[in-house]
Design an enzyme around this catalytic site. Structure first.
Site, short mmCIF file in Angstrom:
data_model
loop_
_atom_site.label_atom_id
_atom_site.label_comp_id
_atom_site.label_asym_id
_atom_site.label_seq_id
_atom_site.Cartn_x
_atom_site.Cartn_y
_atom_site.Cartn_z
N PRO A 151 0.77 -1.24 0.00
CG PRO A 151 0.08 -0.89 2.21
CD PRO A 151 0.78 -1.89 1.31
CB CYS A 152 4.43 2.05 -0.24
SG CYS A 152 4.82 1.23 -1.79
#
Length: 124
Positions: free
Chosen positions: A83-84
């Site tokens: 999810p960065c």
């Protein structure tokens, strides 16, 4: 009773069945949704990292960051799209906040063969 050659009865099937199971889980550290998925062959054998990129992820998404970790709720090994970059991607789009999950899933779902129909975006 007629006997057939065993060779004539052999069916060559090069199609491998892959079962996909998708889960959407909220990441408390990134504060965004994350798509977790399990991918197994029909005999239950999990796909390797290379097989995930070979059979699941389309060529246009080959730069996706896919990792493996335990599912945060179920505690079983799963793959997930890291999810960065989610927050920065979602900030580039304009949408009604009530449609956040649909918009997010329309961006991230196709990476792992979890597409939603465009009809979900039409108002009745």
């Amino acid at each position: 009773m007629e006997h057939e050659d065993e060779e004539d009865c052999t069916v060559q099937d090069s199609t491998e069945i892959i079962q996909l199971e998708h889960h959407i889980v909220y990441s408390t550290s990134y504060q965004v949704p994350v798509i977790y998925f399990k991918a197994t062959f029909s005999d239950g054998t999990p796909l390797s990292h290379n097989e995930i990129f070979q059979y699941i992820i389309p060529d246009t998404y080959q730069d996706a960051v896919v990792s493996q970790n335990d599912h945060p709720i179920l505690g079983i090994p799963c793959w997930y799209i890291h999810p960065c970059d989610t927050r920065s991607l979602m900030n580039t789009m304009t949408f009604d906040p009530v449609d956040y999950i649909k918009v997010w899933l329309s961006a991230y779902g196709p990476i792992v063969k979890c597409s939603i129909p465009t009809s979900m975006f039409t108002r009745s």
